[in-house]
Scaffold this active site. Structure first.
Site, PDB file in Angstrom:
ATOM      1  N   MET A  93       0.818  -1.207   0.000  1.00  0.00           N
ATOM      2  CA  MET A  93       0.000   0.000   0.000  1.00  0.00           C
ATOM      3  C   MET A  93       0.860   1.269   0.000  1.00  0.00           C
ATOM      4  O   MET A  93       2.065   1.212   0.211  1.00  0.00           O
ATOM      5  CB  MET A  93      -0.923   0.020   1.213  1.00  0.00           C
ATOM      6  CG  MET A  93      -1.929  -1.113   1.264  1.00  0.00           C
ATOM      7  SD  MET A  93      -2.986  -1.040   2.729  1.00  0.00           S
ATOM      8  CE  MET A  93      -4.074   0.317   2.306  1.00  0.00           C
ATOM      9  N   HIS A  94       0.207   2.399  -0.239  1.00  0.00           N
ATOM     10  CA  HIS A  94       0.722   3.748   0.022  1.00  0.00           C
ATOM     11  C   HIS A  94       1.822   4.232  -0.914  1.00  0.00           C
ATOM     12  O   HIS A  94       2.222   5.390  -0.826  1.00  0.00           O
ATOM     13  CB  HIS A  94       1.236   3.888   1.466  1.00  0.00           C
ATOM     14  CG  HIS A  94       0.379   3.277   2.508  1.00  0.00           C
ATOM     15  ND1 HIS A  94      -0.978   3.546   2.617  1.00  0.00           N
ATOM     16  CD2 HIS A  94       0.666   2.390   3.497  1.00  0.00           C
ATOM     17  CE1 HIS A  94      -1.469   2.862   3.647  1.00  0.00           C
ATOM     18  NE2 HIS A  94      -0.498   2.153   4.184  1.00  0.00           N
ATOM     19  N   ASP A 252      -2.542  -5.271  -0.113  1.00  0.00           N
ATOM     20  CA  ASP A 252      -2.014  -6.552   0.347  1.00  0.00           C
ATOM     21  C   ASP A 252      -2.787  -7.146   1.518  1.00  0.00           C
ATOM     22  O   ASP A 252      -3.172  -8.328   1.494  1.00  0.00           O
ATOM     23  CB  ASP A 252      -0.523  -6.457   0.669  1.00  0.00           C
ATOM     24  CG  ASP A 252      -0.159  -5.270   1.561  1.00  0.00           C
ATOM     25  OD1 ASP A 252      -1.063  -4.559   2.049  1.00  0.00           O
ATOM     26  OD2 ASP A 252       1.051  -5.055   1.767  1.00  0.00           O
TER      27      ASP A 252
END
Length: 527
Positions: A93-94, A252
């Site tokens: 992520m991110h 994820d």
């Protein structure tokens, strides 16, 4: 590189692929319609850290690993590519991936664990109130989410930002390379700080406050929706059939929730990868009033999730291995026995509490419960009596205590799971699972297939292509609940509790010192 093939041919059997774009590598798995793992292949790539607290990767490295792992499982599994009906993705992520007008990558991706954006967090806080940000995005403002990374590039690399026409997340870049289509999904978009999580739409209010052009952001789909098909060029590279359905996929941990059957109210799992997380499903939109827990969109349409994150979980043990365990690494190469298994054996020689040695696993700052980009890894109680056995155990215990902080916060939101499923690389350790059960005072379970996020991605692919009508139906068909269960020992739990109480005092005691240390670094390097 890791490659496994298990031939399992059944007449008229259909198959699905899950691709997990992780931090240490990308893994592709081939799963049958009844959940059997036929083939798995993974390739590692580099993490670049040019300065303390920075973390970057090359998107093209993810793509090369994806192509290689797909080619392995498609061309060497014995399965006819016509019988592979759907592909799903999960990913870290991110991260920030930027493309120009010709859809070419502009720069390395600033990934999830990067902590350079303290100034940008302050900029966001000055632009929109903390309570408003929490209410809209489901999360307190923090340095890890994508919005802060965008603002950092805009300020520090204006020549790059001026050319940016598309902003996307890591797994969405891989889907774009597979299909030519640009989308994201609601679960991954939750980690940008730009989503109205309750409404599952981009927030005009947040984007406006930050001065961001919303045309840069991709269209949002649900995780199990179709987001394109394999292009002819990719079919040539991988052996897949052109047009094979590709799902939107999921972040994820949202994908791992599907892969561990954590899709109902109150169910939870713990994952130990590079980072660690405790992730609980929620049918309702719930917020921690202090913003210490992430509220995210689930991979299940119109449902939600609560997540606490330890920034450096498996990363802490990898750091210990790479820094102190040359002999163990040599033995591992000579014998084929996992270095982590050997470290477990080493750590088991030390008693609970590691002879009064505590480790704070803040190698890359921390998320839950502190949201502090300045804090760093710390040993407390180190003395001349301590050896590698004690240090190894203290690292594993420190990560376990950090994950227990996440469990404690979930309990304040009335999420009290009877058992917690474990996945990720760390879940392979029986020693670590037993420790988690004792620290959490909760049964820790594994499933027969331990692929977690990759399995969840494959399940999403099976729904996107229409083979199963819902994620729940696909989970019933593809997940076997057989596995292991470790029950907690009350005697050991009470012993861990004494050290956990001390652990919980240390961050508060050291917070100002961490900030002072980081200010010295900033003055010296002029960053």
């Amino acid at each position: 590189m890791y490659f496994l093939v298990a031939i399992l041919k059944v007449n008229d059997m259909k198959y699905f692929i899950g691709i997990d774009v992780g931090t240490s590598g990308t893994k592709s798995v081939l799963i049958s319609e009844n959940g059997k793992l036929l083939a798995s292949s993974s390739y590692e790539y580099s993490l670049y850290q040019p300065y303390n607290g920075w973390a970057e990767q090359e998107p093209e490295d993810w793509w090369k690993a994806t192509v290689q792992s797909l080619h392995d499982i498609v061309c060497n599994s014995g399965v006819t590519s016509n019988d592979i009906l759907g592909i799903g993705l999960s990913g870290q992520m991110h991260g920030l991936v930027m493309l120009d007008a010709e859809k070419k990558v502009l720069d390395r991706s600033i990934i999830w664990c990067d902590q350079r954006t303290s100034d940008q967090k302050e900029e966001i806080d000055a632009s929109i109130s903390g309570s408003k940000m929490l209410q809209i995005s489901g999360n307190a403002t923090n340095t890890s989410f994508t919005a802060a990374k965008i603002l950092w590039v805009r300020k520090n690399k204006p020549e790059i930002w001026s050319k940016c026409r598309y902003v996307m997340l890591p797994k969405d870049f891989i889907r774009f390379k597979l299909t030519g289509e640009i989308y994201t999904d609601a679960s991954d978009a939750s980690g940008t700080q730009l989503l109205n999580v309750k409404e599952r739409t981009w927030s005009k209010e947040i984007a406006g406050a930050l001065g961001l052009d919303m045309s840069l952001l991709p269209t949002i789909l649900e995780s199990c929706e179709k987001a394109g098909g394999i292009s002819p060029e990719v079919a040539e590279l991988t052996g897949l059939c052109a047009g094979t359905t590709v799902a939107a996929g999921a972040a994820d941990n949202a994908a791992a929730a599907v892969g561990t059957y954590t899709i109902k109210e109150g169910e939870a799992f713990v994952t130990i990868g590079t980072s660690g997380a405790v992730f609980a499903h929620s049918s309702e939109y719930k917020l921690d009033p202090n913003g210490r827990i992430h509220t995210l969109c689930s991979a299940i349409p119109n449902e939600y999730a609560l997540m606490g994150v330890t920034q450096s979980a498996g990363l802490s043990l990898k750091w210990f291995r790479d820094t102190f365990c040359d002999e163990i690494i040599r033995t591992s190469k000579e014998t084929g026995i996992s270095a982590y298994y050997l470290i477990d054996k080493m750590a088991a020689k030390s008693p609970i509490g590691a002879n009064r040695l505590l480790f704070l696993p803040y190698l890359m700052g921390e998320r839950t419960p502190h949201f502090d980009a300045d804090c760093r890894g710390t040993f407390v109680g180190l003395s001349a009596i301590h050896g590698k056995d004690d240090v190894a155990r203290s690292v594993i215990e420190g990560v376990s205590y950090s994950l227990c902080n996440c469990i404690d916060l979930l309990r304040t939101l009335h999420v009290v799971p009877e058992r917690i499923y474990a996945c990720g690389g760390g879940s392979a350790s029986a020693f670590w699972r037993e420790m988690l059960a004792d620290v959490f005072n909760c049964a820790v379970c594994t499933l027969k297939c331990t692929e977690g996020a990759a399995l969840g991605a494959a399940i999403l692919g099976s729904v996107a292509c229409g083979y199963y009508s819902s994620v729940e139906e696909a989970c019933k068909a593809m997940i076997s609940t057989e596995g292991t269960t470790v029950e907690p020992s009350m005697e050991k739990h009470l012993m861990y509790e004494k050290y956990y109480e001390v652990y919980n005092t240390l961050y508060v005691a050291l917070k100002n010192s961490y900030a002072l240390l980081q200010s010295i670094r900033i003055l010296q390097s002029n960053i």
